[in-house]
Design an enzyme around this catalytic site. Sequence first.
Site, mmCIF file in Angstrom:
data_model
loop_
_atom_site.group_PDB
_atom_site.id
_atom_site.type_symbol
_atom_site.label_atom_id
_atom_site.label_comp_id
_atom_site.label_asym_id
_atom_site.label_seq_id
_atom_site.Cartn_x
_atom_site.Cartn_y
_atom_site.Cartn_z
ATOM 1 N N HIS A 174 10.921 -5.058 3.855
ATOM 2 C CA HIS A 174 10.522 -3.655 3.872
ATOM 3 C C HIS A 174 11.657 -2.776 4.387
ATOM 4 C CE1 HIS A 174 9.280 -5.599 7.654
ATOM 5 N NE2 HIS A 174 9.494 -4.434 8.250
ATOM 6 N N HIS A 216 14.969 -4.980 5.815
ATOM 7 C CA HIS A 216 14.924 -6.204 6.617
ATOM 8 C C HIS A 216 13.643 -6.974 6.321
ATOM 9 C CE1 HIS A 216 12.744 -3.268 9.117
ATOM 10 N NE2 HIS A 216 12.083 -4.299 9.612
ATOM 11 N N ASP A 222 12.837 3.309 13.048
ATOM 12 C CA ASP A 222 13.603 2.198 13.618
ATOM 13 C C ASP A 222 12.633 1.235 14.291
ATOM 14 O OD1 ASP A 222 15.912 3.348 12.765
ATOM 15 O OD2 ASP A 222 16.844 3.548 14.732
ATOM 16 N N HIS A 237 -1.469 -10.554 4.015
ATOM 17 C CA HIS A 237 -0.688 -10.021 5.123
ATOM 18 C C HIS A 237 -0.982 -8.538 5.366
ATOM 19 C CE1 HIS A 237 2.716 -10.045 7.921
ATOM 20 N NE2 HIS A 237 2.972 -8.817 7.469
#
Length: 384
Positions: free
Chosen positions: A299, A335, A305, A262
């Site tokens: 992460h 999140h 943001d 990834h």
Amino acid sequence: MPIYHQLGEMTQKKHVTFRKEDGSLYWEELFGTKGFSGIYSTLYRIHRPPVVTKVREHQITFLEEWQDAPRVPLHFYSHKAEHGGDILTARKYTLFNDECALASASFTDLDDSFYRNGKADEILFVHEGEGELHTEYGVLDIRQWDYLVIPRGVMYRFENLSENNRFFITECYGAVETPNRYRNEFGQLLEDAPFSERDIRRPRFRAPIDSKEECRLWLKAGQRVFDYTMAYHPFDVVGWDGYLYPWAFNIKDFQPIVGQIHLPPPIHQVFQAPGLVVCNFVPRLFDFHKDAVPAPYYHQNVDSDEVLYYVDGDFMSRKGIESGSITLHPGDVPHGPQPGKTEASVGVKDCYEYAVMVDTFRPLRVNGLVQPIMDEDYIRSWLG
């Protein structure tokens, strides 16, 4: 976009006489955004710019912060907000800070007025609709899923826009550019960049309009709005050249970079501006290591943001998302994928998803519009 472009008629040298058939002069205008040290374009006009006969200010409130907005991941539905309006009022602002403002829009009441954002470069993502973007620099054909990049100060209006249209708008209080790491020292996109200059659509020529009928211009200067009456039609340009002008890029022309395992979101970057980056997620092959986990790992980027505007497809790390959904994941809240999404991604070879991501490097504030259209259960969606 730093690609030299030239349309129409002009003299071989700048700042010399350029005469009309009747012997009078065309009027030369330099358009730039960083004094005389940045990129610029030079335009030649039939009439002297500007000739304004009337100016008045309108009181329009765009941003009213939701003061008690919780500092949690948010999911809200842009398509459920009250939609419609003219070139100004159709913009439904959702998130903002001192470096950008995000909005969705469906333009339903367009007229012959012109619009200019005097303080922000605009990135208009065309979620739905087709038409034409007319500017002093010519015409850009609008295609579904285009990014339209309009430098601050450029005057424009839509023509022949589809009745059913939907836009996701990022207003940047600084220059929108291609990412530094995809350019060489001369500004040319590198061979390993996920798109090339051939993918950039530049304006096509439109014959100058020589009209003395009064025209209306809406000027947005930060949070202030001015209504200008102009003595002449502003699209009277007989020729121009330079590096500063509106341009288009379609998300389908982005060539995703993939790897054995990834890769983090910056690999999907398409634009940069002071205080933010814009990335796009497109259909791609997943990671090809035999034990790869294609879903993103959890992460927490404390200084960033993350906003996602969902366009189409099945987003691999989210469920309960609709076309037109927007999520905000604050940088100081960890999140990652919702329950089941990580496990379900293992062994999957590819994905079909389109989404636009805006990452800001300062906290975003939530506009009051968001409260009535948010998904109250989103914060609990990680419970399983």
